[in-house]
Design a protein around this motif. Structure first.
Motif, PDB file in Angstrom:
ATOM      1  N   GLY A  80       0.816  -1.489   0.038  1.00 46.85           N
ATOM      2  CA  GLY A  80       0.254   0.303   0.287  1.00 46.85           C
ATOM      3  C   GLY A  80       0.402   1.318   0.169  1.00 46.85           C
ATOM      4  N   VAL A  81       2.215   1.306   0.958  1.00 47.67           N
ATOM      5  CA  VAL A  81       2.850   2.097   1.324  1.00 47.67           C
ATOM      6  C   VAL A  81       3.326   2.635  -0.398  1.00 47.67           C
ATOM      7  N   LEU A  82       3.759   1.251  -1.095  1.00 49.52           N
ATOM      8  CA  LEU A  82       4.417   2.156  -1.967  1.00 49.52           C
ATOM      9  C   LEU A  82       3.835   2.441  -3.410  1.00 49.52           C
ATOM     10  N   THR A  83       3.186   1.236  -3.836  1.00 52.65           N
ATOM     11  CA  THR A  83       1.543   1.443  -4.419  1.00 52.65           C
ATOM     12  C   THR A  83       1.151   3.085  -5.135  1.00 52.65           C
ATOM     13  N   GLN A  84       1.817   3.596  -3.326  1.00 54.80           N
ATOM     14  CA  GLN A  84       0.288   4.852  -3.630  1.00 54.80           C
ATOM     15  C   GLN A  84       1.219   6.212  -3.266  1.00 54.80           C
ATOM     16  N   ASN A  85       2.125   5.756  -3.180  1.00 53.91           N
ATOM     17  CA  ASN A  85       3.097   6.742  -2.577  1.00 53.91           C
ATOM     18  C   ASN A  85       4.285   6.748  -3.876  1.00 53.91           C
ATOM     19  N   VAL A  98      -4.492 -22.660   5.518  1.00 60.42           N
ATOM     20  CA  VAL A  98      -5.515 -22.370   5.223  1.00 60.42           C
ATOM     21  C   VAL A  98      -6.539 -20.882   5.838  1.00 60.42           C
ATOM     22  N   GLY A  99      -6.528 -20.581   7.566  1.00 59.99           N
ATOM     23  CA  GLY A  99      -7.203 -19.808   7.737  1.00 59.99           C
ATOM     24  C   GLY A  99      -6.319 -18.540   7.953  1.00 59.99           C
ATOM     25  N   MET A 100      -5.510 -18.306   7.335  1.00 61.05           N
ATOM     26  CA  MET A 100      -4.490 -17.038   7.608  1.00 61.05           C
ATOM     27  C   MET A 100      -5.191 -16.431   6.124  1.00 61.05           C
ATOM     28  N   PHE A 101      -4.954 -17.322   5.671  1.00 64.36           N
ATOM     29  CA  PHE A 101      -5.502 -16.597   3.680  1.00 64.36           C
ATOM     30  C   PHE A 101      -7.194 -15.966   3.656  1.00 64.36           C
ATOM     31  N   GLY A 102      -8.280 -16.796   4.695  1.00 74.90           N
ATOM     32  CA  GLY A 102      -9.298 -16.288   5.095  1.00 74.90           C
ATOM     33  C   GLY A 102      -8.833 -14.822   6.323  1.00 74.90           C
ATOM     34  N   VAL A 103      -8.178 -14.502   6.567  1.00 75.71           N
ATOM     35  CA  VAL A 103      -8.164 -13.169   7.418  1.00 75.71           C
ATOM     36  C   VAL A 103      -7.418 -12.395   6.227  1.00 75.71           C
ATOM     37  N   PHE A 104      -6.495 -12.834   5.589  1.00 73.98           N
ATOM     38  CA  PHE A 104      -5.824 -11.309   4.457  1.00 73.98           C
ATOM     39  C   PHE A 104      -6.816 -11.226   3.252  1.00 73.98           C
ATOM     40  N   LEU A 105      -7.387 -12.731   2.563  1.00 68.12           N
ATOM     41  CA  LEU A 105      -7.934 -12.158   1.738  1.00 68.12           C
ATOM     42  C   LEU A 105      -9.371 -10.858   2.178  1.00 68.12           C
ATOM     43  N   PHE A 106     -10.051 -11.828   2.865  1.00 69.81           N
ATOM     44  CA  PHE A 106     -11.183 -11.393   2.691  1.00 69.81           C
ATOM     45  C   PHE A 106     -11.704 -10.557   4.020  1.00 69.81           C
ATOM     46  N   VAL A 107     -10.982 -10.577   4.846  1.00 70.46           N
ATOM     47  CA  VAL A 107     -11.004  -8.794   5.437  1.00 70.46           C
ATOM     48  C   VAL A 107     -10.181  -7.937   4.562  1.00 70.46           C
ATOM     49  N   THR A 108      -9.465  -8.095   4.148  1.00 71.48           N
ATOM     50  CA  THR A 108      -8.856  -6.566   3.327  1.00 71.48           C
ATOM     51  C   THR A 108      -9.856  -6.226   2.536  1.00 71.48           C
ATOM     52  N   TYR A 109     -10.650  -7.736   1.347  1.00 79.00           N
ATOM     53  CA  TYR A 109     -11.881  -7.057   0.674  1.00 79.00           C
ATOM     54  C   TYR A 109     -12.805  -6.202   1.886  1.00 79.00           C
ATOM     55  N   TYR A 110     -13.343  -6.321   2.927  1.00 81.38           N
ATOM     56  CA  TYR A 110     -14.526  -5.648   3.915  1.00 81.38           C
ATOM     57  C   TYR A 110     -13.548  -4.519   4.111  1.00 81.38           C
ATOM     58  N   LEU A 141     -15.424  -0.884   4.402  1.00 80.12           N
ATOM     59  CA  LEU A 141     -15.419   0.606   5.402  1.00 80.12           C
ATOM     60  C   LEU A 141     -14.958   1.031   4.220  1.00 80.12           C
ATOM     61  N   HIS A 142     -14.157   1.357   3.186  1.00 80.99           N
ATOM     62  CA  HIS A 142     -13.353   1.972   2.186  1.00 80.99           C
ATOM     63  C   HIS A 142     -12.088   2.426   2.048  1.00 80.99           C
ATOM     64  N   TYR A 143     -11.603   1.688   3.168  1.00 82.52           N
ATOM     65  CA  TYR A 143     -10.220   2.182   3.557  1.00 82.52           C
ATOM     66  C   TYR A 143      -9.091   1.907   2.701  1.00 82.52           C
ATOM     67  N   SER A 144      -8.376   2.845   1.813  1.00 78.44           N
ATOM     68  CA  SER A 144      -6.707   3.159   1.344  1.00 78.44           C
ATOM     69  C   SER A 144      -6.325   1.860   1.597  1.00 78.44           C
ATOM     70  N   PRO A 145      -5.385   2.061   0.525  1.00 76.40           N
ATOM     71  CA  PRO A 145      -4.355   0.680   0.597  1.00 76.40           C
ATOM     72  C   PRO A 145      -3.522   1.077   1.826  1.00 76.40           C
ATOM     73  N   ILE A 146      -3.393   1.561   1.843  1.00 74.88           N
ATOM     74  CA  ILE A 146      -1.896   2.185   3.460  1.00 74.88           C
ATOM     75  C   ILE A 146      -2.930   2.415   4.837  1.00 74.88           C
ATOM     76  N   GLN A 147      -4.273   2.184   4.264  1.00 75.99           N
ATOM     77  CA  GLN A 147      -4.744   2.074   5.927  1.00 75.99           C
ATOM     78  C   GLN A 147      -5.427   1.085   6.465  1.00 75.99           C
ATOM     79  N   THR A 148      -5.518   0.674   4.357  1.00 77.82           N
ATOM     80  CA  THR A 148      -5.823  -1.024   4.615  1.00 77.82           C
ATOM     81  C   THR A 148      -4.635  -2.396   5.496  1.00 77.82           C
ATOM     82  N   GLY A 149      -3.390  -1.839   5.215  1.00 81.84           N
ATOM     83  CA  GLY A 149      -1.975  -2.212   5.811  1.00 81.84           C
ATOM     84  C   GLY A 149      -1.348  -1.854   7.450  1.00 81.84           C
TER      85      GLY A 149
END
Length: 510
Positions: free
Chosen positions: A167-172, A289-301, A306-314
């Protein structure tokens, strides 16, 4: 009881004064490999706009890496045993840096995919070698626990670090810096490796590489990763899904049969016959398997709902990383020595399952604190209890000549778990979303948002079930603390294990 004999002779004692600096170098390399699986994900939209590839093609930027990485891990681990840890570690660093530079400078989609595949090849050389260096450097049980606490924390937190860094590298800066950053990390690690990583010299005849075994297992792992990756895109009824998965099962069966008769097996089956070790590999796979569920679906959520930016997501994952690091250090330095993995891994699985159940309560009107924050903290505590204990147990008591392949099995378990999670959870989530939309017409923006949240909830429930099964498996599979530690105590206390001149038989078995 099975005895694995070694002909490895260390040129210097592993208890050198540089061993903690060696840990820093190895941890840096491991972080680079783990975060690269996620750091590119956030850069994909920008890369797609720049290079002009289609939505159907963009998956190959991720899949090319995972295919090469997953299918060559056992080969990379065995090569580190045969060629030498330090030499293979340096080769992996240089190759990974070169592939990253090629990808960052790519002017076409094809060159970018080729570079990602090359990253996977050299990552498959680097990851198991890093773990093997750690295994052979730290042989004193207390120091080993601390070292694996750091290493396990990075293995669990690397994906979240990748999201933040991406997020930091892409946005900045530019999407290309998500690849160039590896050159910076690799350069630092390379200098450290040249001067700090111990060189273990082999004497006696050099074992031969198991070429048939290498071809069989590489083909099996390729089919497994490709089959599950294709299920995400084309569904489970596609011939490109079940055909590759069926072929993977056939090749894996042939690989096991061949290993039983090979004179120089790629994967000595005695490594897997130890109950503690096989349970540790299974625990690592379930955690992936479980960590994938966190990283993918919480990131999407957090991004779409919640409309977070890439940096806010990280940044939103930072509390989980902090809790993971804290739990990893407490687990390896205090709790695992006292209670053993038979207690700590099931507790970690239970904490992770609790996290998933809490995430199922998220709705379109939920907020980050406490609705997302509290489950992430539970997940961090769970991963910090699972990963270091499992990774340490998975390589405990393995003879030095098999340390590379034992480490490769840890990474293979993670890769297989991630591949299964990608395909299975995405398919289940998509089916849930389709069913919700079919029963809630007409479709509006609010209905679409609710369908997305419902699909995430379905994935979280399945992850909770996986973690629950993992808790039962770990509680039953791991030996009691006194039984499990007898292996490491005997190994650490034996003159052969401590001697810089000779290392004979290490017993592995039930």
């Amino acid at each position: 009881m099975t005895s694995l004999a070694s002909s490895t002779v260390p040129s210097e004692t592993p208890h050198s004064s540089h061993r903690w600096w060696t840990l820093a170098v190895v941890a840096l390399a491991q972080l680079m490999v783990v975060l690269d699986a996620t750091v590119v994900n956030i850069a994909l939209p920008s890369a797609q706009a720049d290079l002009g590839f289609s939505n159907a093609d963009r998956q190959w930027v991720v899949t090319a890496y995972s295919l090469a990485f997953g299918s060559l891990l056992l080969l990379g681990g065995r090569l580190s045993d045969l060629v030498g840890r330090k030499r293979m570690f340096i080769i992996g660093l240089i190759g990974f840096a070169g592939a990253s530079a090629l990808g960052g400078a790519a002017g076409t989609f094809g060159l970018l995919v080729a570079a990602r595949a090359l990253q996977g090849v050299f990552g498959a050389l680097l990851a198991p070698t890093a773990l093997a260096v750690l295994t052979t450097t730290f042989t004193i049980p207390k120091e080993r626990a601390r070292a694996f606490g750091v290493f396990g924390a990075l293995a669990g937190a690397g994906g979240a670090v990748g999201l933040l860094l991406g997020g930091v590298l892409t946005q900045n800066f530019d999407w290309r810096w998500n690849l160039y950053i590896n050159d910076v990390i690799a350069l630092v690690a390379l200098v450290g490796a040249i001067f700090l990583v111990p060189n273990l010299r082999r004497t006696g005849p050099r074992p031969k590489l198991d070429v048939p075994g290498t071809l069989l297992v590489s083909g099996a792992l390729f089919g497994l990763v490709y089959g599950f990756s294709n299920a995400e895109k084309d569904g489970w009824d596609s011939p490109a899904t079940w055909g590759f998965l069926a072929g993977s099962v056939v090749l894996l069966t042939a690989f096991v049969l061949w290993q039983r008769r090979a004179s120089h097996p790629l994967l000595p089956l005695a490594i897997l016959k130890d109950r503690n070790r096989s349970t540790a590999y299974s625990s690592v796979m379930i955690a992936a398997v479980g960590m994938f569920g966190v990283f993918l679906f919480v990131t999407y959520y957090v991004q779409q709902t919640l409309h977070y930016s890439p940096i806010q997501t990280g940044v939103s994952f930072l509390p989980m990383i902090g809790m993971l690091v804290l739990a990893a250090q407490l687990s390896t330095n205090v709790f695992v020595p006292r209670f053993g993995p038979k207690v700590m891994v099931p507790i970690g699985m239970a904490l992770a399952a609790t996290s998933m159940v809490l995430l199922t309560r998220l709705g379109v009107d939920s907020s980050y604190a406490p609705d997302v924050l509290v489950p992430l903290m539970f997940m961090g505590a769970g991963m910090g209890s699972i990963m270091p204990a499992s990774m340490q147990t998975a390589t405990l008591g393995v003879d030095r000549q098999y340390a590379g392949v034992a480490g490769a099995m840890v990474n293979t378990s993670q890769q297989v778990g991630g591949s299964i999670g990608t395909a299975l959870l995405n398919t289940l989530a998509a089916t849930a979303a389709t069913g919700y939309l079919a029963s809630h017409t007409p479709m509006t923006a609010a209905v679409a948002a609710a369908a997305a949240v419902q699909s995430y909830s379905t994935a979280y429930w399945w992850c909770a079930a996986f973690f629950g099964a993992g808790a039962v498996l770990a509680a039953v599979g791991f030996r009691r603390r006194d039984q499990g530690l007898s292996l490491s105590t005997a190994h650490a206390a034996s003159p052969q294990a401590a001697s810089p001149v000779r290392e004979d038989a290490v017993t592995v078995g039930a």
